[in-house]
Write a protein that holds these residues in place. Structure first.
Motif, PDB file in Angstrom:
ATOM      1  N   MET A 103       0.835  -1.197   0.000  1.00 45.28           N
ATOM      2  CA  MET A 103       0.000   0.000   0.000  1.00 45.28           C
ATOM      3  C   MET A 103       0.867   1.242   0.000  1.00 45.28           C
ATOM      4  O   MET A 103       1.934   1.281   0.610  1.00 45.28           O
ATOM      5  CB  MET A 103      -0.909   0.017   1.234  1.00 45.28           C
ATOM      6  CG  MET A 103      -1.794   1.261   1.336  1.00 45.28           C
ATOM      7  SD  MET A 103      -2.906   1.209   2.763  1.00 45.28           S
ATOM      8  CE  MET A 103      -4.002  -0.122   2.275  1.00 45.28           C
ATOM      9  N   HIS A 104       0.402   2.251  -0.693  1.00 45.32           N
ATOM     10  CA  HIS A 104       0.972   3.593  -0.636  1.00 45.32           C
ATOM     11  C   HIS A 104      -0.190   4.551  -0.438  1.00 45.32           C
ATOM     12  O   HIS A 104      -1.067   4.656  -1.303  1.00 45.32           O
ATOM     13  CB  HIS A 104       1.733   3.911  -1.931  1.00 45.32           C
ATOM     14  CG  HIS A 104       2.232   5.323  -1.991  1.00 45.32           C
ATOM     15  ND1 HIS A 104       2.387   5.997  -3.171  1.00 45.32           N
ATOM     16  CD2 HIS A 104       2.582   6.190  -1.011  1.00 45.32           C
ATOM     17  CE1 HIS A 104       2.828   7.216  -2.922  1.00 45.32           C
ATOM     18  NE2 HIS A 104       2.948   7.359  -1.617  1.00 45.32           N
ATOM     19  N   LEU A 105      -0.198   5.224   0.679  1.00 46.21           N
ATOM     20  CA  LEU A 105      -1.282   6.127   1.054  1.00 46.21           C
ATOM     21  C   LEU A 105      -0.671   7.434   1.522  1.00 46.21           C
ATOM     22  O   LEU A 105       0.227   7.432   2.369  1.00 46.21           O
ATOM     23  CB  LEU A 105      -2.113   5.497   2.175  1.00 46.21           C
ATOM     24  CG  LEU A 105      -3.178   6.369   2.847  1.00 46.21           C
ATOM     25  CD1 LEU A 105      -4.314   6.687   1.885  1.00 46.21           C
ATOM     26  CD2 LEU A 105      -3.714   5.654   4.096  1.00 46.21           C
ATOM     27  N   ASP A 106      -1.153   8.559   0.970  1.00 48.71           N
ATOM     28  CA  ASP A 106      -0.542   9.821   1.385  1.00 48.71           C
ATOM     29  C   ASP A 106      -1.410  10.994   0.967  1.00 48.71           C
ATOM     30  O   ASP A 106      -2.282  10.879   0.094  1.00 48.71           O
ATOM     31  CB  ASP A 106       0.848   9.973   0.758  1.00 48.71           C
ATOM     32  CG  ASP A 106       1.722  10.997   1.482  1.00 48.71           C
ATOM     33  OD1 ASP A 106       1.355  11.416   2.598  1.00 48.71           O
ATOM     34  OD2 ASP A 106       2.769  11.377   0.936  1.00 48.71           O
ATOM     35  N   ALA A 116      -0.754   4.307  14.417  1.00 51.08           N
ATOM     36  CA  ALA A 116      -1.559   3.095  14.573  1.00 51.08           C
ATOM     37  C   ALA A 116      -1.319   2.134  13.415  1.00 51.08           C
ATOM     38  O   ALA A 116      -1.270   0.903  13.614  1.00 51.08           O
ATOM     39  CB  ALA A 116      -3.034   3.466  14.665  1.00 51.08           C
ATOM     40  N   ALA A 117      -1.142   2.665  12.216  1.00 46.68           N
ATOM     41  CA  ALA A 117      -0.896   1.800  11.058  1.00 46.68           C
ATOM     42  C   ALA A 117       0.413   1.033  11.207  1.00 46.68           C
ATOM     43  O   ALA A 117       0.473  -0.173  10.923  1.00 46.68           O
ATOM     44  CB  ALA A 117      -0.874   2.639   9.779  1.00 46.68           C
ATOM     45  N   TRP A 118       1.456   1.711  11.659  1.00 46.21           N
ATOM     46  CA  TRP A 118       2.750   1.047  11.792  1.00 46.21           C
ATOM     47  C   TRP A 118       2.782   0.057  12.962  1.00 46.21           C
ATOM     48  O   TRP A 118       3.672  -0.789  13.028  1.00 46.21           O
ATOM     49  CB  TRP A 118       3.864   2.079  11.956  1.00 46.21           C
ATOM     50  CG  TRP A 118       4.196   2.793  10.684  1.00 46.21           C
ATOM     51  CD1 TRP A 118       4.115   4.124  10.441  1.00 46.21           C
ATOM     52  CD2 TRP A 118       4.667   2.201   9.463  1.00 46.21           C
ATOM     53  NE1 TRP A 118       4.489   4.401   9.148  1.00 46.21           N
ATOM     54  CE2 TRP A 118       4.834   3.251   8.532  1.00 46.21           C
ATOM     55  CE3 TRP A 118       4.954   0.894   9.069  1.00 46.21           C
ATOM     56  CZ2 TRP A 118       5.275   3.026   7.227  1.00 46.21           C
ATOM     57  CZ3 TRP A 118       5.392   0.675   7.769  1.00 46.21           C
ATOM     58  CH2 TRP A 118       5.556   1.724   6.867  1.00 46.21           C
ATOM     59  N   GLN A 119       1.810   0.151  13.848  1.00 47.60           N
ATOM     60  CA  GLN A 119       1.753  -0.784  14.972  1.00 47.60           C
ATOM     61  C   GLN A 119       0.995  -2.063  14.638  1.00 47.60           C
ATOM     62  O   GLN A 119       1.009  -3.020  15.421  1.00 47.60           O
ATOM     63  CB  GLN A 119       1.110  -0.099  16.179  1.00 47.60           C
ATOM     64  CG  GLN A 119       1.992   0.976  16.810  1.00 47.60           C
ATOM     65  CD  GLN A 119       1.262   1.811  17.846  1.00 47.60           C
ATOM     66  OE1 GLN A 119       0.099   1.541  18.166  1.00 47.60           O
ATOM     67  NE2 GLN A 119       1.915   2.841  18.350  1.00 47.60           N
ATOM     68  N   THR A 169      -7.308   2.786   8.153  1.00 44.17           N
ATOM     69  CA  THR A 169      -6.357   3.877   7.929  1.00 44.17           C
ATOM     70  C   THR A 169      -6.721   4.650   6.663  1.00 44.17           C
ATOM     71  O   THR A 169      -6.720   5.882   6.648  1.00 44.17           O
ATOM     72  CB  THR A 169      -4.929   3.325   7.813  1.00 44.17           C
ATOM     73  OG1 THR A 169      -4.642   2.492   8.937  1.00 44.17           O
ATOM     74  CG2 THR A 169      -3.909   4.453   7.751  1.00 44.17           C
ATOM     75  N   VAL A 170      -7.025   3.919   5.596  1.00 44.78           N
ATOM     76  CA  VAL A 170      -7.406   4.564   4.335  1.00 44.78           C
ATOM     77  C   VAL A 170      -8.658   5.414   4.535  1.00 44.78           C
ATOM     78  O   VAL A 170      -8.723   6.578   4.104  1.00 44.78           O
ATOM     79  CB  VAL A 170      -7.633   3.518   3.228  1.00 44.78           C
ATOM     80  CG1 VAL A 170      -8.175   4.183   1.964  1.00 44.78           C
ATOM     81  CG2 VAL A 170      -6.343   2.769   2.927  1.00 44.78           C
ATOM     82  N   LEU A 216      -8.802   9.471   4.130  1.00 44.98           N
ATOM     83  CA  LEU A 216      -9.730  10.034   3.146  1.00 44.98           C
ATOM     84  C   LEU A 216     -10.715  10.992   3.808  1.00 44.98           C
ATOM     85  O   LEU A 216     -10.995  12.085   3.273  1.00 44.98           O
ATOM     86  CB  LEU A 216     -10.481   8.910   2.441  1.00 44.98           C
ATOM     87  CG  LEU A 216     -11.520   9.336   1.400  1.00 44.98           C
ATOM     88  CD1 LEU A 216     -10.883  10.182   0.305  1.00 44.98           C
ATOM     89  CD2 LEU A 216     -12.215   8.120   0.801  1.00 44.98           C
ATOM     90  N   ARG A 217     -11.224  10.619   4.956  1.00 41.69           N
ATOM     91  CA  ARG A 217     -12.180  11.479   5.662  1.00 41.69           C
ATOM     92  C   ARG A 217     -11.529  12.819   6.008  1.00 41.69           C
ATOM     93  O   ARG A 217     -12.134  13.893   5.833  1.00 41.69           O
ATOM     94  CB  ARG A 217     -12.675  10.771   6.922  1.00 41.69           C
ATOM     95  CG  ARG A 217     -13.813  11.491   7.635  1.00 41.69           C
ATOM     96  CD  ARG A 217     -14.293  10.712   8.833  1.00 41.69           C
ATOM     97  NE  ARG A 217     -14.764   9.391   8.445  1.00 41.69           N
ATOM     98  CZ  ARG A 217     -14.149   8.240   8.758  1.00 41.69           C
ATOM     99  NH1 ARG A 217     -13.020   8.253   9.472  1.00 41.69           N
ATOM    100  NH2 ARG A 217     -14.646   7.091   8.376  1.00 41.69           N
ATOM    101  N   HIS A 218     -10.281  12.766   6.482  1.00 41.92           N
ATOM    102  CA  HIS A 218      -9.571  14.003   6.812  1.00 41.92           C
ATOM    103  C   HIS A 218      -9.346  14.840   5.556  1.00 41.92           C
ATOM    104  O   HIS A 218      -9.550  16.067   5.568  1.00 41.92           O
ATOM    105  CB  HIS A 218      -8.233  13.671   7.479  1.00 41.92           C
ATOM    106  CG  HIS A 218      -7.353  14.874   7.687  1.00 41.92           C
ATOM    107  ND1 HIS A 218      -7.678  15.888   8.552  1.00 41.92           N
ATOM    108  CD2 HIS A 218      -6.175  15.225   7.102  1.00 41.92           C
ATOM    109  CE1 HIS A 218      -6.737  16.822   8.517  1.00 41.92           C
ATOM    110  NE2 HIS A 218      -5.814  16.442   7.648  1.00 41.92           N
TER     111      HIS A 218
END
Length: 229
Positions: free
Chosen positions: A95-98, A125-128, A165-166, A170-172
């Protein structure tokens, strides 16, 4: 339906609904590897963003299942771009999300605080998550994105868990599109042109060489042109 396809389709639907996007182009992508199209290039337009580019490439013979979404904000806007890549490469998910910055974060602190700081707990949280590991991407490419980029490999379970996370990123981002961001000290249009030229450069990102081997130079140039324009 594969997990990357489902995630990409669901995210695209969320974007299309929230931003009232309509499809302007839907182009099949062909390859010498298959008698059937191996993917599609879609371009969607709406009043509140510049455009959204979606690229799907699915070739079971080489274990490729790749989906990219890139929602570009207008040239004169400082609202970051939104991007999601969801991939299954046979042995792993990726995944690549940014949110891609439109100005130098180091000298635009109010912009950083509004557009990116709220992502910090989501990134942590994603990295955990068990089964998430860092993808191999060099500092040169990282410099063109944000420090809040999630770029990783994942097990199937972890990839499913990254759905949250996605959704939260996206919501933000949609909130930023709605409310705007603090003014920045930058010519956003000029900076964006240069940043995108580097970000989608074959000299910077080796994935373009792989795409060219699959689609040929002409179709690859067509895809890049939509991302650059």
């Amino acid at each position: 339906m594969s997990l990357p396809t489902a995630l990409s389709d669901r995210t695209l639907q969320s974007l299309s609904t929230a931003l009232e996007l309509t499809v302007a182009e839907d182009i099949p992508l062909i390859s010498a590897m298959s008698p059937e199209p191996v993917g599609r290039l879609r371009v969607l337009h709406g009043d509140r963003i510049d455009k959204l580019v979606a690229v799907d490439l699915v070739v079971p013979a080489i274990h490729l299942d790749s989906h990219m979404l890139f929602a570009f904000t207008p040239p004169d806007s400082a609202v970051p771009h939104f991007t999601l890549d969801s991939v299954h490469g046979g042995e792993y998910y990726a995944m690549h999300l940014d949110l891609v910055p439109r100005a130098d974060l180091a000298v635009n602190l109010p912009y950083l605080d509004a557009a990116f700081l709220p992502l910090t707990p989501l990134l942590e949280a994603a990295w955990q998550l068990d089964g998430v590991s860092a993808a191999a991407i060099g500092p040169r490419q990282r410099a063109m994105m944000s420090p809040w980029m999630v770029v990783c490999r994942a097990t199937e379970t972890a990839f499913r868990a990254l759905d949250t996370t996605v959704d939260d990123y996206l919501r933000h981002w949609l909130t930023l599109v709605d409310k705007g961001v603090p003014a920045v000290d930058a010519d956003t249009a000029v900076r964006d042109r240069v940043n995108r030229a580097n970000l989608f450069s074959p000299e910077v990102d080796p994935v373009w060489a792989q795409v060219a081997r699959l689609l040929g130079d002409d179709q690859t140039a067509c895809v890049r042109a939509e991302l650059l324009a």
